[in-house]
Design a protein around this motif. Structure first.
Motif, PDB file in Angstrom:
ATOM      1  N   ALA A  96       0.831  -1.195   0.000  1.00 43.42           N
ATOM      2  CA  ALA A  96       0.000   0.000   0.000  1.00 43.42           C
ATOM      3  C   ALA A  96       0.864   1.242   0.000  1.00 43.42           C
ATOM      4  N   PRO A  97       0.639   2.170  -0.959  1.00 43.51           N
ATOM      5  CA  PRO A  97       1.436   3.394  -0.977  1.00 43.51           C
ATOM      6  C   PRO A  97       0.997   4.342   0.110  1.00 43.51           C
ATOM      7  N   ALA A  98       1.922   5.175   0.569  1.00 43.17           N
ATOM      8  CA  ALA A  98       1.548   6.236   1.492  1.00 43.17           C
ATOM      9  C   ALA A  98       0.759   7.291   0.734  1.00 43.17           C
ATOM     10  N   THR A  99      -0.164   7.926   1.409  1.00 41.03           N
ATOM     11  CA  THR A  99      -0.978   8.940   0.764  1.00 41.03           C
ATOM     12  C   THR A  99      -0.135  10.170   0.473  1.00 41.03           C
ATOM     13  N   ALA A 100      -0.450  10.827  -0.631  1.00 42.98           N
ATOM     14  CA  ALA A 100       0.251  12.049  -0.991  1.00 42.98           C
ATOM     15  C   ALA A 100      -0.230  13.174  -0.091  1.00 42.98           C
ATOM     16  N   ALA A 101       0.653  13.754   0.666  1.00 43.05           N
ATOM     17  CA  ALA A 101       0.269  14.813   1.592  1.00 43.05           C
ATOM     18  C   ALA A 101       1.504  15.604   1.954  1.00 43.05           C
ATOM     19  N   ALA A 102       1.286  16.776   2.499  1.00 44.57           N
ATOM     20  CA  ALA A 102       2.398  17.581   2.981  1.00 44.57           C
ATOM     21  C   ALA A 102       3.054  16.873   4.152  1.00 44.57           C
ATOM     22  N   VAL A 103       4.333  17.172   4.384  1.00 46.78           N
ATOM     23  CA  VAL A 103       5.047  16.571   5.510  1.00 46.78           C
ATOM     24  C   VAL A 103       4.332  16.949   6.796  1.00 46.78           C
TER      25      VAL A 103
END
Length: 317
Positions: free
Chosen positions: A20-27
């Motif tokens: 499962a990829p990590a969700t795209a989000a700001a740090v």
């Protein structure tokens, strides 16, 4: 993703090819500093900005002191301490060591090294004495025995699984009474195992076991990490079952020491957990084509990439 133990096998077997990829989000801003390793050096960050606190490479397994003023770290396979900014490095022992863990009062560091039995043992060493000497904690029968000769440090070569299966990092419980570690008395029964030992008595109990003792599987459980309240213990696990359906690639298990219940947290190929609090943990996971420190919401399973790197340690853990 969070699954119960009953559904772990099927889920992980399906995930091995598509973690499962990590969700795209700001740090994210974590609210507390985290130490981690990238390119053999230690970095510290609590949000988008990060600071490199060592140079020259060769560092591994950073661990925060309880007061947040120091880091314990492995350098060239030996145990060192330094200030949180990387200054004032001090080697505690010439004995090769595995990943350390601080006592809750900060006066001791536990680490693993060769024991009098020839297998991994757990030692403690003073962080305040001028000339500290390691003391044996486990196996209990090695207490009072002469320390074995100092072996050469492990080279850390081989596949990721090969390196992890023999990683002897330990974890001191928040109440100061127990230490979780790879191996122990269970090594006489199983091919691989993870134990919790009680310091006062030397008694041990098995948390996870693989092969031998009528178990028809292979695998390992390593890199234990306690939650701050001591109510959970997380660790990295891997299993080869009797059938492909029972195979479990690298994953993180959360264990309840009171009930013995287990559940899988995170995704396939996650490893090296550390708790931020009861609802959040950090792991080394796969993101953007490489190893990243990834934030996991333990209630929803949401994943957010933090920084490239591995071996995270939250302050106080």
């Amino acid at each position: 993703m969070i699954k119960t133990a009953a559904s772990t096998t099927a889920v992980l077997a399906g995930l091995i090819l598509t973690p499962a990829p990590a969700t795209a989000a700001a740090v994210p801003t974590l609210g507390q500093p985290v130490a981690y390793v990238r390119g053999g050096d230690v970095y510290v960050s609590s949000g988008p900005a990060e600071k490199k606190v060592t140079t020259g490479g060769g560092y591994a397994r950073p661990r925060w002191s309880p007061d947040g003023r120091q880091l314990a770290v492995l350098k060239g396979g030996r145990l060192w301490t330094m200030k949180a900014d990387g200054t004032a490095p001090r080697r505690l022992t010439t004995r090769p060591a595995a990943g350390p863990s601080w006592s809750p009062d900060g006066k001791w560091l536990a680490f693993a090294s060769l024991s009098c039995t020839g297998g991994p043992g757990v030692y403690r060493i003073s962080t305040t004495a001028a000339k500290p000497v390691p003391e044996v904690l486990f196996p209990r029968d090695c207490r009072g025995e002469a320390l074995p000769e100092e072996p050469s440090p492990a080279t850390g070569s081989g596949s990721l699984n090969d390196r992890l299966r023999t990683d002897d990092a330990v974890a001191w419980s928040p109440d100061g009474k127990q230490i979780a570690f790879r191996g122990g008395e269970c090594d006489a029964v199983y091919d691989a195992c993870l134990s919790i030992g009680t310091i006062a008595t030397g008694a041990e109990r098995v948390v996870a076991a693989y092969g031998g003792g009528s178990l028809q599987n292979r695998g390992f459980a390593v890199l234990p990490a306690w939650r701050g309240d001591g109510a959970r213990l997380a660790f990295t696990a891997y299993q080869e079952g009797e059938t492909p359906a029972e195979n479990e690639p690298l994953h993180v298990v959360e264990y309840d020491p009171r009930t013995g219940r287990k559940r899988t947290i995170g995704a396939a190929m996650d490893r090296e957990p550390t708790y931020l609090d009861a609802g959040r943990a950090l792991v080394t996971g796969q993101s953007k084509g490489g190893s990243w420190v990834v934030l996991i919401d333990l209630r929803t399973g949401a994943r957010t990439p933090f920084h490239p790197g591995s071996q995270p340690s939250a302050r106080g853990r």
